[in-house]
Write an enzyme that holds these catalytic residues in place. Structure first.
Site, PDB file in Angstrom:
ATOM      1  CD  GLU A 159      60.674  37.427 -11.738  1.00 23.93           C
ATOM      2  OE1 GLU A 159      60.266  38.498 -11.287  1.00 23.93           O
ATOM      3  OE2 GLU A 159      60.133  36.317 -11.522  1.00 23.93           O
TER       4      GLU A 159
ATOM      5  CB  ALA B  72      60.524  34.394   0.586  1.00 27.05           C
TER       6      ALA B  72
ATOM      7  CG  HIS C 204      63.824  40.952  -7.785  1.00 27.72           C
ATOM      8  ND1 HIS C 204      62.589  40.355  -7.888  1.00 27.72           N
ATOM      9  CD2 HIS C 204      64.067  41.491  -8.998  1.00 27.72           C
ATOM     10  CE1 HIS C 204      62.119  40.516  -9.122  1.00 27.72           C
ATOM     11  NE2 HIS C 204      63.008  41.190  -9.806  1.00 27.72           N
TER      12      HIS C 204
ATOM     13  CG  ASP D 117      54.676  37.267  -0.207  1.00 25.99           C
ATOM     14  OD1 ASP D 117      53.990  38.308  -0.294  1.00 25.99           O
ATOM     15  OD2 ASP D 117      54.899  36.513  -1.165  1.00 25.99           O
TER      16      ASP D 117
ATOM     17  CG  HIS E 274      50.098  43.750  -1.383  1.00 20.08           C
ATOM     18  ND1 HIS E 274      49.888  43.463  -0.056  1.00 20.08           N
ATOM     19  CD2 HIS E 274      51.173  43.031  -1.762  1.00 20.08           C
ATOM     20  CE1 HIS E 274      50.824  42.605   0.347  1.00 20.08           C
ATOM     21  NE2 HIS E 274      51.624  42.341  -0.662  1.00 20.08           N
TER      22      HIS E 274
ATOM     23  CE  LYS F 297      55.625  49.961  -3.263  1.00 19.40           C
ATOM     24  NZ  LYS F 297      55.653  48.490  -3.382  1.00 19.40           N
TER      25      LYS F 297
ATOM     26  CD  GLN G 296      51.759  39.398  -8.500  1.00 17.54           C
ATOM     27  OE1 GLN G 296      52.518  38.841  -9.289  1.00 17.54           O
ATOM     28  NE2 GLN G 296      51.789  39.192  -7.201  1.00 17.54           N
TER      29      GLN G 296
ATOM     30  CE  LYS H 258      58.816  25.690 -18.069  1.00  9.68           C
ATOM     31  NZ  LYS H 258      57.399  25.612 -17.853  1.00  9.68           N
TER      32      LYS H 258
HETATM   33  P1  FAD Z   1      55.105  47.096   0.312  1.00  7.12           P
HETATM   34  O1  FAD Z   1      55.165  48.102  -0.751  1.00  7.12           O
HETATM   35  O2  FAD Z   1      55.815  47.385   1.595  1.00  7.12           O
HETATM   36  O3  FAD Z   1      53.568  46.797   0.601  1.00  7.12           O
HETATM   37  C1  FAD Z   1      53.146  45.699   1.390  1.00  7.12           C
HETATM   38  C2  FAD Z   1      51.774  45.999   1.988  1.00  7.12           C
HETATM   39  O4  FAD Z   1      51.891  47.017   2.955  1.00  7.12           O
HETATM   40  C3  FAD Z   1      50.780  46.509   0.942  1.00  7.12           C
HETATM   41  O5  FAD Z   1      49.508  45.994   1.251  1.00  7.12           O
HETATM   42  C4  FAD Z   1      50.817  48.010   1.141  1.00  7.12           C
HETATM   43  O6  FAD Z   1      49.601  48.638   0.753  1.00  7.12           O
HETATM   44  C5  FAD Z   1      51.047  48.108   2.647  1.00  7.12           C
HETATM   45  N1  FAD Z   1      51.739  49.335   3.041  1.00  7.12           N
HETATM   46  C6  FAD Z   1      52.769  49.935   2.424  1.00  7.12           C
HETATM   47  N2  FAD Z   1      53.145  51.062   3.063  1.00  7.12           N
HETATM   48  C7  FAD Z   1      52.325  51.170   4.143  1.00  7.12           C
HETATM   49  C8  FAD Z   1      52.204  52.099   5.215  1.00  7.12           C
HETATM   50  N3  FAD Z   1      52.979  53.185   5.292  1.00  7.12           N
HETATM   51  N4  FAD Z   1      51.238  51.882   6.153  1.00  7.12           N
HETATM   52  C9  FAD Z   1      50.417  50.796   6.107  1.00  7.12           C
HETATM   53  N5  FAD Z   1      50.487  49.887   5.106  1.00  7.12           N
HETATM   54  C10 FAD Z   1      51.427  50.055   4.140  1.00  7.12           C
HETATM   55  N6  FAD Z   1      59.037  38.411  -3.248  1.00  7.12           N
HETATM   56  C11 FAD Z   1      60.217  37.809  -2.929  1.00  7.12           C
HETATM   57  O7  FAD Z   1      60.323  37.196  -1.859  1.00  7.12           O
HETATM   58  N7  FAD Z   1      61.305  37.875  -3.756  1.00  7.12           N
HETATM   59  C12 FAD Z   1      61.265  38.549  -4.950  1.00  7.12           C
HETATM   60  O8  FAD Z   1      62.257  38.593  -5.672  1.00  7.12           O
HETATM   61  C13 FAD Z   1      60.034  39.177  -5.334  1.00  7.12           C
HETATM   62  N8  FAD Z   1      59.920  39.855  -6.485  1.00  7.12           N
HETATM   63  C14 FAD Z   1      58.739  40.483  -6.816  1.00  7.12           C
HETATM   64  C15 FAD Z   1      58.668  41.210  -8.024  1.00  7.12           C
HETATM   65  C16 FAD Z   1      57.477  41.851  -8.389  1.00  7.12           C
HETATM   66  C17 FAD Z   1      57.405  42.618  -9.677  1.00  7.12           C
HETATM   67  C18 FAD Z   1      56.340  41.750  -7.539  1.00  7.12           C
HETATM   68  C19 FAD Z   1      55.041  42.401  -7.942  1.00  7.12           C
HETATM   69  C20 FAD Z   1      56.405  41.052  -6.341  1.00  7.12           C
HETATM   70  C21 FAD Z   1      57.608  40.419  -5.960  1.00  7.12           C
HETATM   71  N9  FAD Z   1      57.738  39.714  -4.752  1.00  7.12           N
HETATM   72  C22 FAD Z   1      58.927  39.097  -4.424  1.00  7.12           C
HETATM   73  C23 FAD Z   1      56.577  39.594  -3.839  1.00  7.12           C
HETATM   74  C24 FAD Z   1      56.540  40.735  -2.790  1.00  7.12           C
HETATM   75  O9  FAD Z   1      57.641  40.606  -1.910  1.00  7.12           O
HETATM   76  C25 FAD Z   1      55.203  40.628  -2.040  1.00  7.12           C
HETATM   77  O10 FAD Z   1      54.144  40.949  -2.884  1.00  7.12           O
HETATM   78  C26 FAD Z   1      55.110  41.395  -0.719  1.00  7.12           C
HETATM   79  O11 FAD Z   1      53.961  40.912  -0.012  1.00  7.12           O
HETATM   80  C27 FAD Z   1      54.946  42.902  -0.841  1.00  7.12           C
HETATM   81  O12 FAD Z   1      56.098  43.499  -1.231  1.00  7.12           O
HETATM   82  P2  FAD Z   1      56.109  45.086  -1.570  1.00  7.12           P
HETATM   83  O13 FAD Z   1      57.518  45.440  -1.818  1.00  7.12           O
HETATM   84  O14 FAD Z   1      55.129  45.390  -2.622  1.00  7.12           O
HETATM   85  O15 FAD Z   1      55.635  45.672  -0.161  1.00  7.12           O
END
Ligand code: FAD
Length: 288
Positions: free
Chosen positions: A17, A51, A76, A108, A148, A164, A175, A271
């Site tokens: 990444e 973000a 992403h 986030d 999460h 998903k 993560q 890095k």
């Molecule tokens: P979601 O899958 O939508 O989940 C978010 C929350 O909502 C979870 O608690 C889930 O349980 C809940 N949820 C989901 N569906 C429902 C539903 N139907 N009803 C009620 N609750 C629900 N952030 C960035 O800004 N830029 C990046 O490039 C980036 N890359 C990442 C890469 C990886 C591998 C990871 C693990 C994280 C990355 N993130 C990035 C961080 C990520 O955006 C955050 O963790 C964010 O808070 C959640 O994103 P998600 O896509 O997992 O969300």
């Protein structure tokens, strides 16, 4: 190439990444980082998305650079703070640029954020649904071996993860985690719950404790005693921590592979020397 093809047959893969710069005048530096990292021949390279979605062009520019270096890019894309129209625009640009792989994320929640109207997405599964309609992309999604931070419990977290996958995510990237047992239990739980797509293990080589501190606090991930001791002992000395962080990450990967986990994603923190040192430590294992 589609990442679903790269990950099929359960071959060993190690991918990297990178993140784009915050300022456009640093873009050439990041491109140089990509070129350097490409020499280690990762299975694919992902590029993160700001973000707030404000600098989507930076992510595209870096994804194009990865492609130029003959490595498969994974772009992403976060959706929370962009209108659906804006997201459609970004996805169309990715398509025009020949980017076939998207990691679909919610992003986030910024402090004080109020969920807006229907012109916006609330969850990543909604974005996945839309991307599927917009073209022949390979879509990935994020997963959380330690839950999460907004999820109430493991069961709810995995139900949402399954949604998903059911909507079209063809692989998951985790993560970061430092305790392999946690990841192995998580994968087992996913399989029991019917999630069958490849789950790529996200490995963070901690080479500078000060830089990583905030991410560690936000990520919910637990630190095994062995790793806490390493940070305590070497955290103040950059050179020692660099060496210890690379060795810990390499050992973590070898242990995962010994336990049947073949797909590894390294959070390189831009890095190249860290990425190439880990690849050197795995050279015969990757080519076995
Ligand atoms: P979601 O899958 O939508 O989940 C978010 C929350 O909502 C979870 O608690 C889930 O349980 C809940 N949820 C989901 N569906 C429902 C539903 N139907 N009803 C009620 N609750 C629900 N952030 C960035 O800004 N830029 C990046 O490039 C980036 N890359 C990442 C890469 C990886 C591998 C990871 C693990 C994280 C990355 N993130 C990035 C961080 C990520 O955006 C955050 O963790 C964010 O808070 C959640 O994103 P998600 O896509 O997992 O969300």
């Amino acid at each position: 190439m589609k990442i679903s093809d790269i990950l099929k047959d359960n071959k060993v893969t190690v991918s990297f990444e990178v993140f784009p710069p915050k300022q456009w005048d640093r873009i050439e530096n990041t491109k140089a980082v990509v070129r350097e990292m490409s020499k280690a021949n990762p299975a694919f390279m992902s590029v993160t998305y700001g973000a707030a979605g404000t600098a989507s062009g930076f992510t595209q520019e870096i994804a194009n650079e990865i492609k130029k270096d003959n490595i498969t890019p994974l772009s992403h894309l976060t959706c929370l703070t962009s209108t659906k129209d804006k997201i459609h625009e970004v996805v169309s640009e990715l398509k025009e640029n020949g980017i076939e792989n998207i990691l679909a994320l919610r992003g986030d929640i910024p402090e004080g954020f109020v969920f807006p109207d229907k012109q916006y997405y609330k969850y990543a599964y909604q974005l996945i649904n839309d991307i599927k309609e917009m073209g022949d992309f390979c879509i990935g999604a994020a997963c959380y071996p330690e839950i999460h931070p907004e999820s109430k419990n493991r069961v709810e977290d995995i139900e949402h993860l399954k949604l998903k996958v059911d909507c079209g995510a063809q692989f998951l990237t985790s993560q970061m985690f430092f305790d392999n047992e946690i990841f192995l239990n998580f994968v087992e739980m996913c399989r029991i719950k019917g999630i069958e797509v490849p789950i790529v293990a996200g490995i963070m080589p901690v080479t500078n404790v000060r830089v990583i501190k905030r991410s560690l606090e936000l990520s919910n991930c637990s630190l095994p005693k062995k790793f806490s001791k390493i940070m305590e002992r070497f955290g103040e000395d950059d050179k020692s921590m660099l060496q210890a962080g690379i060795i810990y990450a390499t050992e973590q990967i070898i242990d995962l592979m010994a336990n049947g986990i073949n797909n590894i994603h390294i959070y390189t923190m831009n890095k190249p020397e860290v990425a190439s040192e880990i690849m050197r430590g795995l050279s015969d294992i990757i080519n076995e």
